[in-house]
Design a protein around this motif. Sequence first.
Motif, PDB file in Angstrom:
ATOM      1  N   ASN A 104      -0.375  -1.077  13.079  1.00 60.65           N
ATOM      2  CA  ASN A 104      -1.483  -2.051  13.102  1.00 60.65           C
ATOM      3  C   ASN A 104      -1.843  -2.495  11.680  1.00 60.65           C
ATOM      4  N   GLY A 105      -0.928  -3.186  11.049  1.00 57.65           N
ATOM      5  CA  GLY A 105      -1.136  -3.634   9.669  1.00 57.65           C
ATOM      6  C   GLY A 105      -0.481  -2.666   8.696  1.00 57.65           C
ATOM      7  N   ALA A 106      -0.172  -3.185   7.501  1.00 54.71           N
ATOM      8  CA  ALA A 106       0.465  -2.353   6.478  1.00 54.71           C
ATOM      9  C   ALA A 106      -0.455  -1.222   6.047  1.00 54.71           C
ATOM     10  N   LYS A 107      -1.752  -1.445   6.138  1.00 52.54           N
ATOM     11  CA  LYS A 107      -2.707  -0.396   5.775  1.00 52.54           C
ATOM     12  C   LYS A 107      -2.527   0.804   6.712  1.00 52.54           C
ATOM     13  N   HIS A 108      -2.364   0.510   7.981  1.00 55.02           N
ATOM     14  CA  HIS A 108      -2.130   1.572   8.959  1.00 55.02           C
ATOM     15  C   HIS A 108      -0.780   2.248   8.694  1.00 55.02           C
ATOM     16  N   TYR A 130      -5.203  -0.164  -9.432  1.00 53.43           N
ATOM     17  CA  TYR A 130      -4.539   0.039  -8.149  1.00 53.43           C
ATOM     18  C   TYR A 130      -5.330  -0.625  -7.024  1.00 53.43           C
ATOM     19  N   TRP A 131      -4.646  -0.826  -5.908  1.00 58.21           N
ATOM     20  CA  TRP A 131      -5.343  -1.296  -4.703  1.00 58.21           C
ATOM     21  C   TRP A 131      -6.242  -0.167  -4.226  1.00 58.21           C
ATOM     22  N   LEU A 132      -7.503  -0.474  -4.005  1.00 56.52           N
ATOM     23  CA  LEU A 132      -8.515   0.574  -3.813  1.00 56.52           C
ATOM     24  C   LEU A 132      -8.272   1.497  -2.626  1.00 56.52           C
ATOM     25  N   THR A 133      -7.465   1.073  -1.678  1.00 51.77           N
ATOM     26  CA  THR A 133      -7.226   1.898  -0.490  1.00 51.77           C
ATOM     27  C   THR A 133      -6.283   3.083  -0.764  1.00 51.77           C
ATOM     28  N   TYR A 134      -5.390   2.951  -1.759  1.00 50.20           N
ATOM     29  CA  TYR A 134      -4.405   4.030  -1.963  1.00 50.20           C
ATOM     30  C   TYR A 134      -5.048   5.405  -2.174  1.00 50.20           C
ATOM     31  N   PRO A 135      -5.951   5.536  -3.156  1.00 46.76           N
ATOM     32  CA  PRO A 135      -6.488   6.882  -3.374  1.00 46.76           C
ATOM     33  C   PRO A 135      -7.221   7.433  -2.147  1.00 46.76           C
ATOM     34  N   ILE A 176       4.639   2.509  -5.447  1.00 45.11           N
ATOM     35  CA  ILE A 176       4.965   1.313  -6.240  1.00 45.11           C
ATOM     36  C   ILE A 176       4.455   0.118  -5.447  1.00 45.11           C
ATOM     37  N   ASN A 177       3.673  -0.721  -6.087  1.00 44.09           N
ATOM     38  CA  ASN A 177       3.154  -1.915  -5.410  1.00 44.09           C
ATOM     39  C   ASN A 177       3.544  -3.142  -6.231  1.00 44.09           C
ATOM     40  N   SER A 178       4.598  -3.793  -5.795  1.00 40.54           N
ATOM     41  CA  SER A 178       5.093  -4.970  -6.515  1.00 40.54           C
ATOM     42  C   SER A 178       5.476  -6.045  -5.514  1.00 40.54           C
ATOM     43  N   SER A 180       1.734  -6.779  -7.325  1.00 41.91           N
ATOM     44  CA  SER A 180       0.580  -5.884  -7.225  1.00 41.91           C
ATOM     45  C   SER A 180      -0.732  -6.599  -6.900  1.00 41.91           C
ATOM     46  N   ASN A 181      -1.478  -5.980  -6.032  1.00 40.51           N
ATOM     47  CA  ASN A 181      -2.908  -6.246  -5.903  1.00 40.51           C
ATOM     48  C   ASN A 181      -3.568  -5.066  -6.592  1.00 40.51           C
ATOM     49  N   PRO A 182      -4.342  -5.214  -7.623  1.00 40.95           N
ATOM     50  CA  PRO A 182      -5.015  -6.432  -8.066  1.00 40.95           C
ATOM     51  C   PRO A 182      -4.383  -7.158  -9.251  1.00 40.95           C
ATOM     52  N   SER A 209       6.922   2.216  -1.253  1.00 42.68           N
ATOM     53  CA  SER A 209       7.058   0.904  -1.896  1.00 42.68           C
ATOM     54  C   SER A 209       6.316  -0.141  -1.062  1.00 42.68           C
ATOM     55  N   ASP A 210       5.133  -0.505  -1.543  1.00 41.21           N
ATOM     56  CA  ASP A 210       4.292  -1.464  -0.821  1.00 41.21           C
ATOM     57  C   ASP A 210       4.686  -2.877  -1.268  1.00 41.21           C
ATOM     58  N   GLU A 211       5.372  -3.589  -0.369  1.00 42.94           N
ATOM     59  CA  GLU A 211       5.942  -4.890  -0.725  1.00 42.94           C
ATOM     60  C   GLU A 211       5.259  -6.033   0.031  1.00 42.94           C
ATOM     61  N   ILE A 212       3.988  -5.829   0.368  1.00 41.51           N
ATOM     62  CA  ILE A 212       3.277  -6.788   1.219  1.00 41.51           C
ATOM     63  C   ILE A 212       3.154  -8.190   0.585  1.00 41.51           C
ATOM     64  N   TYR A 213       3.168  -8.243  -0.766  1.00 41.81           N
ATOM     65  CA  TYR A 213       3.061  -9.558  -1.435  1.00 41.81           C
ATOM     66  C   TYR A 213       4.421 -10.110  -1.855  1.00 41.81           C
ATOM     67  N   GLU A 214       5.460  -9.553  -1.278  1.00 42.62           N
ATOM     68  CA  GLU A 214       6.832  -9.905  -1.664  1.00 42.62           C
ATOM     69  C   GLU A 214       7.097 -11.412  -1.760  1.00 42.62           C
ATOM     70  N   MET A 243       2.925  -8.656   8.072  1.00 43.82           N
ATOM     71  CA  MET A 243       2.809 -10.093   8.327  1.00 43.82           C
ATOM     72  C   MET A 243       1.586 -10.728   7.665  1.00 43.82           C
ATOM     73  N   SER A 244       0.630  -9.912   7.243  1.00 38.66           N
ATOM     74  CA  SER A 244      -0.689 -10.428   6.853  1.00 38.66           C
ATOM     75  C   SER A 244      -0.656 -11.512   5.781  1.00 38.66           C
ATOM     76  N   LYS A 245      -0.029 -11.197   4.650  1.00 44.74           N
ATOM     77  CA  LYS A 245      -0.147 -12.103   3.504  1.00 44.74           C
ATOM     78  C   LYS A 245       0.869 -13.237   3.586  1.00 44.74           C
ATOM     79  N   ALA A 246       2.089 -12.935   4.054  1.00 46.22           N
ATOM     80  CA  ALA A 246       3.135 -13.947   4.053  1.00 46.22           C
ATOM     81  C   ALA A 246       2.897 -15.021   5.119  1.00 46.22           C
ATOM     82  N   TRP A 252      -4.142 -10.280  12.833  1.00 49.98           N
ATOM     83  CA  TRP A 252      -3.264  -9.895  13.939  1.00 49.98           C
ATOM     84  C   TRP A 252      -2.876  -8.427  13.859  1.00 49.98           C
ATOM     85  N   ARG A 253      -2.938  -7.875  12.673  1.00 51.76           N
ATOM     86  CA  ARG A 253      -2.677  -6.470  12.417  1.00 51.76           C
ATOM     87  C   ARG A 253      -1.258  -6.035  12.750  1.00 51.76           C
ATOM     88  N   ILE A 254      -0.294  -6.582  12.041  1.00 47.89           N
ATOM     89  CA  ILE A 254       1.086  -6.111  12.191  1.00 47.89           C
ATOM     90  C   ILE A 254       1.663  -5.784  10.806  1.00 47.89           C
TER      91      ILE A 254
HETATM   92  N1  PLP Z   1      -1.211  -3.387   0.491  1.00 45.88           N
HETATM   93  C1  PLP Z   1      -1.882  -4.134  -0.386  1.00 45.88           C
HETATM   94  C2  PLP Z   1      -1.559  -4.039  -1.825  1.00 45.88           C
HETATM   95  C3  PLP Z   1      -2.900  -4.998   0.055  1.00 45.88           C
HETATM   96  O1  PLP Z   1      -3.585  -5.747  -0.824  1.00 45.88           O
HETATM   97  C4  PLP Z   1      -3.203  -5.054   1.438  1.00 45.88           C
HETATM   98  C5  PLP Z   1      -4.304  -5.905   1.941  1.00 45.88           C
HETATM   99  O2  PLP Z   1      -5.178  -6.326   1.235  1.00 45.88           O
HETATM  100  C6  PLP Z   1      -2.453  -4.258   2.306  1.00 45.88           C
HETATM  101  C7  PLP Z   1      -1.461  -3.436   1.802  1.00 45.88           C
HETATM  102  C8  PLP Z   1      -2.735  -4.200   3.787  1.00 45.88           C
HETATM  103  O3  PLP Z   1      -2.369  -5.291   4.500  1.00 45.88           O
HETATM  104  P1  PLP Z   1      -2.502  -5.327   6.089  1.00 45.88           P
HETATM  105  O4  PLP Z   1      -3.062  -4.031   6.552  1.00 45.88           O
HETATM  106  O5  PLP Z   1      -3.383  -6.468   6.407  1.00 45.88           O
HETATM  107  O6  PLP Z   1      -1.105  -5.518   6.596  1.00 45.88           O
END
Ligand code: PLP
Length: 406
Positions: A104-108, A130-135, A176-178, A180-182, A209-214, A243-246, A252-254
């Motif tokens: 349900n989303g890359a976060k999940h 870093y993206w605040l959710t990682y820690p 690795i987040n590339s 990167s957010n932020p 390897s978080d590639e959500i912004y690929e 699917m969120s960013k691209a 939709w949470r995938i």
């Molecule tokens: N990874 C990074 C770096 C993000 O910025 C986000 C969303 O802001 C996500 C993962 C999670 O994306 P989602 O759960 O919407 O797929």
Amino acid sequence: MSKSYDKLTIAKRTANIAPSLTLAITAKAKKMQADGIKVIGFGAGEPDFNTPDFIIAAAKKALDEGHTKYTPSAGIFTLRQAICAKLNKDNGLGYTPDQIVVSNGAKHSLHNVCQAILEDGDEVIISAPYWLTYPELVQIAGGKPVFVETTADSGFIMTPMQLEKAITKKTKAVIINSPSNPTGGVYSENDLRDLARVLERHPGVYVISDEIYEKLVYDGKKHFSIANASKDLYDRTIVVNGMSKAYSMTGWRIGYTASNVSLATAIDNMQSHTTSNPNSIAQYAALEALTSAEGDKFLTKLTKTFNERRKVMAERLSKMPVISYITPNGAFYFMVNIGMLKGKTIGGIKINGAQDVAEILLTQAEIAVIPGEAFGAGDYIRLSYALSPEDIEKGLDKLEKFLRNI
Ligand code: PLP
């Protein structure tokens, strides 16, 4: 006054979760907007376009065709096949559907990975900002985040030496987040191959390897997945994407993971007992996004649009006093250094860090930005350019006026 539930406790792993600073500032900005104040929000973490019509049509079709029941917990087979095809085409990575878990989303997906690999006290290396959710995800799983500070000089890229120094006997993973957010930083293929060489000396370490912004890389930069660095790295890298960013599909949470089969099986088993499966209708929509020719057209438009806005932002910010920044190569954020404001008093507020700057910008300049403390970077504010060109111009007018009056 005592409450009827005073004797009930909340588990430490949940009670200790930090509230999201991002949401707090966004909520305050929304309240001001509701009160009639024209706040421009630079806080957005999602594309400002609607989900494309062809994806919405696929979801409607899925409903009409009765795809409204439980699916396999790792996701429908055709979607996992489409994800394998995507990873092959875009990233040169060979996977089979049993290596893919749709969540349900890359976060999940990231949460699942942390739960599946971390024991209490295991260390996870995270480069800051870093993206605040990682820690938080690491801590919820009992792990310990270990931060590696990166700077604007290196484009916010962690060096091999920094990585080597941070690895201990307790290191279980590095994130690795590339792009990167932020920071908008993008690791080049060479950067990642250099990190891979370090990791090859430490066989017990996973790479997340978080590639959500690929899809959002600019200036001729190319996205590269560290899973491609060698067979060894392929086996222990968990590619996380979604699917969120691209495809502008945040609601939709995938999201999904691609990993070795034993980890994929473990994640699938856990997911089968927690969320059963990702939303069936959204899975069909994601399948259409990944397989339709319309998908590629949308991606081209998305990248072009964000690149134009990025250039406008860079051009305008370069003429402003007090602040500094480096032009990001990816994602849709600028990290703007506000270090020069620290110690000053503006409008009666003493500035100790980015949180104070964000507060002042909101109340005095009517623009919402995300304070860097949220990302482990107290000298910075994050400005998103996922907003209309008109709003970007209006918001930057306000920022410039504010900075010139200091
Ligand atoms: N990874 C990074 C770096 C993000 O910025 C986000 C969303 O802001 C996500 C993962 C999670 O994306 P989602 O759960 O919407 O797929």
